[in-house]
Design a protein around this motif. Structure first.
Motif, mmCIF file in Angstrom:
data_model
loop_
_atom_site.group_PDB
_atom_site.id
_atom_site.type_symbol
_atom_site.label_atom_id
_atom_site.label_comp_id
_atom_site.label_asym_id
_atom_site.label_seq_id
_atom_site.Cartn_x
_atom_site.Cartn_y
_atom_site.Cartn_z
ATOM 1 N N TYR A 1 104.506 122.910 -14.910
ATOM 2 C CA TYR A 1 105.867 122.700 -15.412
ATOM 3 C C TYR A 1 106.536 121.422 -14.909
ATOM 4 N N ASN A 2 106.529 121.202 -13.583
ATOM 5 C CA ASN A 2 107.293 120.055 -13.052
ATOM 6 C C ASN A 2 106.777 118.709 -13.565
ATOM 7 N N ARG B 1 120.491 122.662 -17.662
ATOM 8 C CA ARG B 1 119.657 123.875 -17.577
ATOM 9 C C ARG B 1 120.222 124.826 -16.539
ATOM 10 N N ASP C 1 120.716 127.098 -13.172
ATOM 11 C CA ASP C 1 120.577 126.639 -11.786
ATOM 12 C C ASP C 1 119.391 127.270 -11.072
ATOM 13 N N ASP C 2 118.637 128.120 -11.776
ATOM 14 C CA ASP C 2 117.390 128.607 -11.180
ATOM 15 C C ASP C 2 116.382 127.457 -11.069
ATOM 16 N N HIS C 3 116.682 126.327 -11.695
ATOM 17 C CA HIS C 3 115.776 125.170 -11.622
ATOM 18 C C HIS C 3 116.222 124.131 -10.602
ATOM 19 N N ASN D 1 113.788 122.656 -8.236
ATOM 20 C CA ASN D 1 112.735 121.810 -8.815
ATOM 21 C C ASN D 1 113.197 120.365 -8.957
ATOM 22 N N THR D 2 114.490 120.189 -9.027
ATOM 23 C CA THR D 2 115.012 118.861 -9.374
ATOM 24 C C THR D 2 114.608 117.770 -8.373
ATOM 25 N N GLN E 1 111.182 116.772 -9.081
ATOM 26 C CA GLN E 1 111.084 116.009 -10.336
ATOM 27 C C GLN E 1 111.590 114.583 -10.140
ATOM 28 N N HIS F 1 123.338 121.593 -13.676
ATOM 29 C CA HIS F 1 122.761 122.930 -13.492
ATOM 30 C C HIS F 1 123.847 123.992 -13.666
#
Ligand code: GLU
Length: 456
Positions: A174-175, A192, A194-196, A199-200, A203, A219
């Motif tokens: 995914y990332n 998107r 904020d569960d991501h 990951n930011t 990324q 987020h």
């Protein structure tokens, strides 16, 4: 300016996903930018065509039109491969052959010591040529970014381990895919859930390693159920299409969703045009939003009340079909809909209310009939007078009802209630003179006759 909605097709379109899509859509529309739909289907085990269809159906029903896409990540594997190769060539990534046992053991040891479970970079220095591919995350420095909702966020690189960007079978993770796609599709705003957010920073490091410009990040706060836990199936319907099935109007659901985490003064009702005109990332709340079914129902009722019959008829089509209600012969549908607008909280209730105009019913509600059909005299008087009525209009019918009341020396309820039950079978009907007008003279007389027979 370009935003995107990038769902993974591993289930139906969730209320939370629809809210993300709406925010990204509104932000793009507001700036006359483009909105992209990208299906992130790289997880072959969990992605299904049925889920893809559910996402497309949900977007379509909500009216969230996309300017580009849908793009499918599974069709872009060649491109991801090129980027992974590039990172390997530039020594910004490396193969790792650490076994699952080794990684499990490592995690266990770190956790026992109360430390964060992180990969230790064991294969960084080895010159392997197979296995998973890991990105060489910088070992020092800080990743800082300004989230449009959460504000400044910083994380030290020593908190981030070397991320797997390709599995041992070569498929990307995914990332990696999200960064490549957001770059290739020229996404300027990544909006998107904020569960991501964790990951930011990973990324961002990838963007930097590839020497690509960063997008803006926003987020969105979580949506909580009434008990304060993250909204899930436990709280009832969470799929967008379940709301269609339950008789909600898409405009009402969108209006409800936009208020989940965004506000504009104390305004509650927003047309789609207003959403586009007023929406701003800076007005998104930092705190989680709470899902409230009752408020959604209130909004839906308000939308039904204020919609044009034509618009309601359009949305009723699916429900009429679903419930096999044929409206071609019989009362004018738009007049019937109009008569029901004030009384229907959902389209499902509206369909229930309109059945009596198009379908004969087998039996009267026994309990009500035993009470209201005790005395057949008012029914007989109505039948007699109405059969002589020439102008079949609500106001004329009303005069007849009044006359019957006067002749028999009884109140309106003693005539109107049995009449209502005679026409509806269950007593659920609006203004009885209008109902009789819309049902038409022959059916009205037939149902009165049936009621008299029941009363005997
Ligand atoms: N595919 C991810 C998901 O469905 C979203 C990725 C993103 O928006 O960056 O959670």
């Amino acid at each position: 300016m370009k935003s995107r909605f990038a769902p993974s097709p591993t289930g139906y379109l969730h209320i939370g996903g629809a809210r993300t899509a709406l925010f990204a859509w509104a932000w793009a529309k507001k700036q006359q930018g483009n909105f992209v739909l990208r299906i992130e289907d790289t997880d072959k085990e969990r992605s299904t065509q049925a889920s893809v269809d559910a996402i497309l159906d949900g977007m379509n029903w909500l009216g969230l039109d996309y300017d580009e896409g849908p793009f499918y990540q599974t069709q872009r594997f060649e491109r991801y491969k090129v980027v992974v190769e590039q990172l390997l060539d530039e020594k910004k990534a490396y193969y790792c052959e650490c076994s699952k046992e080794r990684l499990d053991g490592l995690r266990e040891t770190l956790m026992q010591k109360g430390e964060k479970a992180m990969y230790d970079g064991c294969c960084r220095g080895k010159k392997l040529s197979s296995g998973v591919v890991r990105f060489k995350n910088p070992t020092d420095g800080i990743v800082v970014f300004n989230d449009a909702v959460k504000g400044k966020i910083s994380i030290a690189n020593k908190e981030i381990d070397d991320l797997i960007i390709a599995r041992s079978d070569g498929t990307p993770t995914y990332n990696l895919t999200v960064v490549v796609d957001d770059h290739d599709m020229a996404i300027s705003h990544v909006i998107r859930g904020d569960d991501h957010i964790n990951n930011t920073p990973r990324q961002i490091n990838l963007y930097q390693a590839l020497d690509w410009n960063l997008p803006e990040f926003a987020h969105l706060p979580m949506i909580l159920g009434s008990d304060g836990a993250r909204l899930s199936k436990r709280h009832g319907a969470v799929s967008v299409m379940a709301y269609r099935d339950a008789g909600f109007l898409p405009e009402a659901l969108l209006n409800y969703l936009v208020r989940l985490g965004w506000s504009h003064g104390d305004q509650e009702i927003f047309s789609l045009d207003e959403i586009v005109a007023l929406f701003d990332l800076k007005d998104i709340n930092k705190a989680p939003a709470s899902f409230n079914e009752e408020k959604l129902l209130w909004l839906n009722q308000d939308y039904i009340k204020n919609a044009t019959p034509e618009c309601l008829i359009q949305h009723l089509g699916w429900h009429l079909n679903n419930q096999k209600v044929e409206t071609d012969n019989g009362a004018d549908l738009s007049l019937v809909v109009k008569s029901l607008q004030e009384r229907s909280k959902t389209l499902v209730e509206m369909v229930e209310g309109l059945k009596m105009f198009y379908q004969a019913f087998d039996e009267f509600d026994r309990k009500l009939a035993n009470k209201q059909f005790k005395d057949k005299v008012p029914l007989e008087a109505l039948l007699e007078k109405l059969s002589q009525l020439e102008v079949w209009q609500a106001n004329e019918i009303k005069v007849v009802i009044k006359q019957v009341c006067d002749d028999l020396g009884i109140g309106f309820g003693k005539v109107g209630q049995p009449f209502r039950l005679a026409l509806s079978g269950n007593g659920n009907a609006g203004s009885i003179d209008l109902v009789a007008e819309l049902i038409g003279k022959p059916t009205t007389l037939k149902r009165l006759d049936k009621a008299i027979k029941y009363a005997c």
